[in-house]
Design an enzyme around this catalytic site. Sequence first.
Site, PDB file in Angstrom:
ATOM      1  N   LYS A  96       0.940  -1.112  -0.405  1.00 51.44           N
ATOM      2  CA  LYS A  96      -0.231   0.064  -0.344  1.00 51.44           C
ATOM      3  C   LYS A  96       1.307   1.173   0.206  1.00 51.44           C
ATOM      4  O   LYS A  96       0.326   1.893  -1.079  1.00 51.44           O
ATOM      5  CB  LYS A  96      -1.184  -0.058   1.384  1.00 51.44           C
ATOM      6  CG  LYS A  96      -2.100  -1.311   0.743  1.00 51.44           C
ATOM      7  CD  LYS A  96      -2.712  -1.212   2.204  1.00 51.44           C
ATOM      8  CE  LYS A  96      -3.825  -2.384   2.153  1.00 51.44           C
ATOM      9  NZ  LYS A  96      -4.364  -2.522   3.737  1.00 51.44           N
TER      10      LYS A  96
ATOM     11  N   GLN B  18      -4.128  -1.198  10.263  1.00 46.77           N
ATOM     12  CA  GLN B  18      -3.932  -2.448   8.925  1.00 46.77           C
ATOM     13  C   GLN B  18      -4.965  -3.327   9.953  1.00 46.77           C
ATOM     14  O   GLN B  18      -4.816  -3.693  11.154  1.00 46.77           O
ATOM     15  CB  GLN B  18      -2.779  -2.806   8.670  1.00 46.77           C
ATOM     16  CG  GLN B  18      -2.339  -3.836   7.741  1.00 46.77           C
ATOM     17  CD  GLN B  18      -3.228  -4.656   6.387  1.00 46.77           C
ATOM     18  OE1 GLN B  18      -2.880  -3.292   5.754  1.00 46.77           O
ATOM     19  NE2 GLN B  18      -4.000  -5.468   6.701  1.00 46.77           N
TER      20      GLN B  18
ATOM     21  N   ASP C  27     -10.346   2.747   4.667  1.00 45.25           N
ATOM     22  CA  ASP C  27     -11.197   2.128   4.289  1.00 45.25           C
ATOM     23  C   ASP C  27     -12.140   1.916   4.313  1.00 45.25           C
ATOM     24  O   ASP C  27     -13.246   1.098   4.593  1.00 45.25           O
ATOM     25  CB  ASP C  27     -10.590   0.922   6.044  1.00 45.25           C
ATOM     26  CG  ASP C  27      -9.641   0.106   5.171  1.00 45.25           C
ATOM     27  OD1 ASP C  27      -9.781  -0.352   3.620  1.00 45.25           O
ATOM     28  OD2 ASP C  27      -9.137  -0.860   6.061  1.00 45.25           O
TER      29      ASP C  27
END
Length: 292
Positions: free
Chosen positions: A54, A98, A121
Amino acid sequence: MDSKIIDGTDLSAQIKAEVKNHVKRLKSKMARPPGLSVVLVGDDPASAVYVRNKQRAAKEAGMIGNTIAMPHSSTEDEIIQVVNELNIDASCDGILVQLPLPDHINEATVTSSIDPLKDVDGLHPNNAGLLAAGTPRFVPATPGGIVQMLLRTGNNPSGKRVVILGRSNIVGRPISNLLSMKGEGGDATVTICHSRTKNIGDVCRSAEILIAAIGIPGFVTSDMVSDGVVAIDVGINRVEATDRKRGYKLVGDIDFSGVSKRASAITPVPGGVGPMTIAMLLSNTIDAVGFH
Ligand code: NAD
């Protein structure tokens, strides 16, 4: 590549190029590049790889990609403090924590501490709620990537019978909301299956588009699909492979060799949904720039 194989690497490269152009235009208006910050807690090797990918993709797109690595022993308060600092950091447009987090951390509490306007997200309850209401702000990256895959390969879900295996907040539930929503990329007739679903094979065989996101290697076999199905495999599972130097290989939730013989289109693992997730994360970060 076989024309029925949906090439996520190629499609994601298209989206990344679009994002890069967008970043160029933004940079001429902004005093700084867009910034994506990723919080990584612990030393899970798979998470470390995802975060590295990422960060690299953000940099390649001309953004600032920043990783805050925290030890496995970090407390919930310590993680939330880092998130709070990013919430008020004017150079940070998008924040991603994450997952999975270590067992002693409540993921929902941490996710809820992210500023909803920086939640690239799309997992903050505000953003999940907006998506469920049919007015999304940030669409979670994996589901967003799946919709792009369908649209960009001529498999518009409008009016189709879609079966989704899995009801997680990251994949199954948001993809069901997206595909059943009114408008572009939606308008499908959606069924969700989960661990309590009975006669799952019958339900799967009714699908024109089948999306598997359960985390069980090769769960969907060729007898569970109908001819011509569009098969989207979200699963990323490590299975032992003694012939590989690293001792394992990645496989999806769909038995590729069997199902690909019946499918009209199918995503491989790796090289399918995974690369799309990263591209959509970058796209969400661009959107975040517009929110503050
Ligand atoms: P999860 O463990 O949170 O959810 C699994 C879901 O599968 C649950 O809703 C459960 O009800 C359902 N399920 C379990 N066993 C079942 C069964 N026998 N029959 C029907 N349903 C069953 O998983 P998740 O986070 O949604 O991830 C699913 C898979 O997708 C994993 O392999 C994960 O690694 C992968 N994943 C990939 C990406 C990507 O970018 N490609 C992103 C997120 C997750």
